[in-house]
Write an enzyme that holds these catalytic residues in place. Structure first.
Site, PDB file in Angstrom:
ATOM      1  N   LYS A 118      -8.285  -8.660   4.956  1.00  0.00           N
ATOM      2  CA  LYS A 118      -6.768  -8.874   4.439  1.00  0.00           C
ATOM      3  C   LYS A 118      -5.660  -8.480   5.624  1.00  0.00           C
ATOM      4  O   LYS A 118      -5.466  -7.262   5.882  1.00  0.00           O
ATOM      5  CB  LYS A 118      -6.376  -8.075   3.311  1.00  0.00           C
ATOM      6  N   GLU A 141      -6.826   5.202   9.044  1.00  0.00           N
ATOM      7  CA  GLU A 141      -5.782   5.587  10.283  1.00  0.00           C
ATOM      8  C   GLU A 141      -4.572   5.341   9.670  1.00  0.00           C
ATOM      9  O   GLU A 141      -4.024   4.359   9.509  1.00  0.00           O
ATOM     10  CB  GLU A 141      -6.212   5.090  11.453  1.00  0.00           C
ATOM     11  N   CYS A 148       1.834   3.519  16.039  1.00  0.00           N
ATOM     12  CA  CYS A 148       1.365   4.646  15.364  1.00  0.00           C
ATOM     13  C   CYS A 148       1.615   6.081  16.313  1.00  0.00           C
ATOM     14  O   CYS A 148       1.726   7.251  16.106  1.00  0.00           O
ATOM     15  CB  CYS A 148      -0.054   4.531  14.670  1.00  0.00           C
ATOM     16  N   GLU A 198       7.853  10.385   9.555  1.00  0.00           N
ATOM     17  CA  GLU A 198       7.636   9.076  10.473  1.00  0.00           C
ATOM     18  C   GLU A 198       8.701   8.036  10.360  1.00  0.00           C
ATOM     19  O   GLU A 198       8.892   7.640   9.275  1.00  0.00           O
ATOM     20  CB  GLU A 198       6.170   8.407  10.333  1.00  0.00           C
TER      21      GLU A 198
HETATM   22  P1  NAP Z   1       1.600  -0.624   5.116  1.00  0.00           P
HETATM   23  O1  NAP Z   1       2.650  -0.862   4.480  1.00  0.00           O
HETATM   24  O2  NAP Z   1       0.528   0.626   4.839  1.00  0.00           O
HETATM   25  O3  NAP Z   1       0.378  -1.823   5.289  1.00  0.00           O
HETATM   26  C1  NAP Z   1      -0.772  -1.805   5.904  1.00  0.00           C
HETATM   27  C2  NAP Z   1      -1.909  -2.716   5.234  1.00  0.00           C
HETATM   28  O4  NAP Z   1      -1.836  -2.445   3.756  1.00  0.00           O
HETATM   29  C3  NAP Z   1      -1.129  -4.113   5.102  1.00  0.00           C
HETATM   30  O5  NAP Z   1      -2.026  -5.142   5.202  1.00  0.00           O
HETATM   31  C4  NAP Z   1      -0.555  -4.323   3.700  1.00  0.00           C
HETATM   32  O6  NAP Z   1      -0.343  -5.337   2.836  1.00  0.00           O
HETATM   33  C5  NAP Z   1      -1.619  -3.422   3.057  1.00  0.00           C
HETATM   34  N1  NAP Z   1      -1.285  -2.697   1.700  1.00  0.00           N
HETATM   35  C6  NAP Z   1       0.008  -2.539   1.152  1.00  0.00           C
HETATM   36  N2  NAP Z   1      -0.277  -2.055  -0.246  1.00  0.00           N
HETATM   37  C7  NAP Z   1      -1.345  -2.040  -0.284  1.00  0.00           C
HETATM   38  C8  NAP Z   1      -2.146  -1.545  -1.413  1.00  0.00           C
HETATM   39  N3  NAP Z   1      -1.598  -1.282  -2.716  1.00  0.00           N
HETATM   40  N4  NAP Z   1      -3.623  -1.640  -1.353  1.00  0.00           N
HETATM   41  C9  NAP Z   1      -4.328  -2.260  -0.485  1.00  0.00           C
HETATM   42  N5  NAP Z   1      -3.412  -2.650   0.665  1.00  0.00           N
HETATM   43  C10 NAP Z   1      -2.066  -2.441   0.772  1.00  0.00           C
HETATM   44  O7  NAP Z   1       1.831  -0.311   6.613  1.00  0.00           O
HETATM   45  P2  NAP Z   1       2.683  -0.885   7.671  1.00  0.00           P
HETATM   46  O8  NAP Z   1       4.191  -0.513   7.303  1.00  0.00           O
HETATM   47  O9  NAP Z   1       2.298  -2.557   7.710  1.00  0.00           O
HETATM   48  O10 NAP Z   1       2.435  -0.370   8.881  1.00  0.00           O
HETATM   49  C11 NAP Z   1       3.017   0.582   9.679  1.00  0.00           C
HETATM   50  C12 NAP Z   1       2.129   2.063   9.272  1.00  0.00           C
HETATM   51  O11 NAP Z   1       0.935   2.026  10.087  1.00  0.00           O
HETATM   52  C13 NAP Z   1       2.563   3.279  10.090  1.00  0.00           C
HETATM   53  O12 NAP Z   1       2.560   4.162   9.123  1.00  0.00           O
HETATM   54  C14 NAP Z   1       1.780   3.452  11.365  1.00  0.00           C
HETATM   55  O13 NAP Z   1       1.892   4.966  11.949  1.00  0.00           O
HETATM   56  C15 NAP Z   1       0.413   2.982  10.590  1.00  0.00           C
HETATM   57  N6  NAP Z   1      -0.371   2.744  11.680  1.00  0.00           N
HETATM   58  C16 NAP Z   1      -1.471   3.626  12.197  1.00  0.00           C
HETATM   59  C17 NAP Z   1      -2.114   3.308  13.141  1.00  0.00           C
HETATM   60  C18 NAP Z   1      -3.432   4.510  13.403  1.00  0.00           C
HETATM   61  O14 NAP Z   1      -4.372   4.033  13.990  1.00  0.00           O
HETATM   62  N7  NAP Z   1      -3.240   5.710  13.097  1.00  0.00           N
HETATM   63  C19 NAP Z   1      -2.173   2.405  13.812  1.00  0.00           C
HETATM   64  C20 NAP Z   1      -0.914   1.343  13.587  1.00  0.00           C
HETATM   65  C21 NAP Z   1      -0.281   1.730  12.430  1.00  0.00           C
HETATM   66  P3  NAP Z   1       1.118  -6.140   3.182  1.00  0.00           P
HETATM   67  O15 NAP Z   1       1.279  -6.476   4.564  1.00  0.00           O
HETATM   68  O16 NAP Z   1       1.019  -7.273   2.499  1.00  0.00           O
HETATM   69  O17 NAP Z   1       2.029  -5.079   2.569  1.00  0.00           O
END
Ligand code: NAP
Ligand code: MG
Length: 493
Positions: free
Chosen positions: A173, A248, A282, A383
């Site tokens: 997904k 992650e 990130c 963050e």
């Molecule tokens: P996010 O809102 O957590 O979304 C990540 C993924 O999870 C998306 O595909 C999202 O779908 C899905 N998702 C949302 N709600 C969910 C649920 N209840 N159950 C299962 N999946 C769900 O994060 P983001 O805002 O896209 O990304 C930014 C974050 O990612 C930041 O905190 C960043 O630090 C972190 N990040 C970490 C790394 C690392 O390797 N440590 C790398 C890159 C980014 P939708 O798009 O449909 O909402």
């Protein structure tokens, strides 16, 4: 209007909700395509396809599985520019970074293809006579991959390639914001001849499709990259279901600049780390921990260089800072800037949404630097995920390490110093999964382990050989060729 579809059991198909939502370019608000929305039913079909394909795939010799990955690598290489252009228009990072990200997927594909001829286990001497012992890696089964929009192909490559070379099948997904790049990546798997059912793309919201994947009894592992909030929820539920997770999540990464550092070098590292991908990495630099003696000079240099960073559409080769992902992100970032001001931090530069000079239709936030920030302030702890960096002053390496380590995250840290004793002390004491010496907080290479300590993750690593520990289970095998009952720990003592 271009349509982005699901890919289930080797067929491109519509999600069963029948609904579509627009995919937009954050640089100018242009609608690029619309993406199908799926339901539990689509997840179930994808898992069923994956489950049945995985059985046969696990019997294909790993070097033969790897042949598909070499083709994936070659196709990604051929189509690097095209995919980078789509990536930049879909999520906004500047085109150079878009190209770099596709390169990361290429590197990962070659690297994991090489694993097809390794996937090493161990042979281990048995404590009994005429007995042979070994450990082998076996696939986990059906792997559910949930990825964010900020590295839409790199992160998907970190997860899907090791999963596939290890003999698993994948249900993926992608983030709702970046389905077009996901589609291109899956098309490449298809073109490379990956048998049907081994990669399944299911588009839709996290709350519907993501949750259905976590709940599905035949998904054995959820590999997630994204926010802490979502990661924690996934881990909680997966824990109840005794499902393996690899998470992650966020970062609050700092660059430390000591009094003996090369300041011009540090300035370049800070700007690249803080404002590359508009701070939405990130591993973005969101804190600068600076020695008191050089604070004023570092600030001067940062302010003068920041003026040279052109903002705009990332497809323009001269642009250095692109838009943030959407208007909600713009508002969240602005809210944090207001919080910082209320907390008493001093705004050195930036601090506003940009709606002028042709940037009216995009989501632009001015590169922002706060100074006189203290470690207790929210802007120093949480963050922000945008182009905002906070300068914190310290008086020693020890104090810098303490501040660096005071946050709940542990992804990346960097230190600029010319003193070899400081270097080795920092390597030991900075409590992050990644440490850079005389380089900024970003710049991971795919053959090293990627991930963080504390609130950043749950102890697993993406990329490097460490990734194999996520996508395989260890099996211990004992072969007794003595022809008699031999009781370990008993007959030999
Ligand atoms: P996010 O809102 O957590 O979304 C990540 C993924 O999870 C998306 O595909 C999202 O779908 C899905 N998702 C949302 N709600 C969910 C649920 N209840 N159950 C299962 N999946 C769900 O994060 P983001 O805002 O896209 O990304 C930014 C974050 O990612 C930041 O905190 C960043 O630090 C972190 N990040 C970490 C790394 C690392 O390797 N440590 C790398 C890159 C980014 P939708 O798009 O449909 O909402
Ligand atoms: Mg978009």
């Amino acid at each position: 209007m271009k349509k982005v579809l699901n890919y289930i059991n080797g067929e491109w198909c519509e999600g069963s909700s029948g609904k579509y939502i627009p995919v937009t370019n954050p640089a100018n608000g242009q609608v690029l395509a619309e993406v199908t929305q799926s339901t539990n039913e689509d997840v179930d079909r994808a898992v069923t396809a994956a489950k049945s394909a995985q059985k046969e795939w696990s019997l294909v010799p790993a070097p033969e599985r790897a042949e598909v990955l070499y083709k994936v690598a070659n196709l990604l290489k051929e189509r690097k520019e095209e995919i980078a252009q789509i990536l930049t228009s879909e999520m906004g990072k500047v085109i150079d970074e878009g190209r770099g990200e596709v390169q990361e997927a290429i590197d990962m594909a070659y690297y994991m293809a090489g694993e097809g001829r390794r996937l090493f286990g161990d042979t281990i001497p048995s404590e009994l006579r005429n007995k042979f012992a070994m450990s082998i890696r076996v696939p986990v089964g059906v792997v559910g991959i949930i990825t964010p929009w900020n590295f839409p192909i790199a992160i998907a490559s970190w997860k899907s390639l090791p999963a596939l070379v290890s003999g698993n099948a994948v249900v993926w997904k992608p983030a709702t914001e970046t389905p077009m790049v996901a589609q291109e990546f899956v098309k490449i798997y298809e073109e490379a001849g990956l048998p049907k059912g081994l990669i399944n793309l299911v588009n839709g919201s996290g709350s519907v499709v993501g949750s259905a994947m976590v709940e599905h009894p035949q998904i054995n592992l959820i590999s997630f990259t994204g926010s802490n909030e979502v990661g924690k929820a996934i881990n909680g539920r997966a824990g109840e279901l005794l499902k393996k997770t690899s998470l992650e999540m966020g970062g609050k990464n700092a660059v430390t600049v000591l009094e003996d550092a090369d300041l011009d070098l540090a300035v370049e590292g800070i700007l690249w780390g803080a404002f590359g991908t508009a701070g939405q990495r990130c591993t973005a630099t969101s804190r600068v921990i600076v020695h008191n003696e050089i604070k004023v000079e570092l600030e001067k240099k940062l302010i003068s260089r920041i003026k040279e960073l052109k903002m705009g559409d990332g497809l323009d080769e001269t642009v250095k800072v692109g838009p943030v992902i959407n208007s909600a992100a713009l508002e969240r970032i602005d809210e944090y800037v207001k919080i910082g001001q209320k907390e008493g931090a001093k705004l050195l530069t930036g601090g506003q949404i940009i709606k002028e000079n042709g940037l009216e239709k995009g989501n632009y936030y001015a590169p922002t630097i706060f100074t006189d920030v203290t470690p207790e302030m929210r802007i120093a702890k949480e963050e922000i995920f945008g182009p905002v960096v906070s300068i914190i002053t310290v008086n020693s390496l020890e104090e810098a390490v303490e501040v660096n380590n005071s946050v709940e995250f542990g992804l990346s840290s960097a230190i600029y110093t010319a003193n070899v004793n400081n270097v080795f002390a920092a390597m030991r004491d900075l409590d992050t999964g990644i440490v850079y010496i005389n380089a900024g907080t970003t710049g991971a290479e795919i053959h090293l382990p990627f991930g963080g300590t504390k609130g950043t993750g749950n102890g697993h690593r993406d990329s490097g050989v460490a990734a194999l520990d996520v996508y395989t289970e260890w099996k211990a095998v004992y072969v007794d060729f003595s022809g008699k009952l031999q009781r370990a720990q008993i007959d030999n003592y």
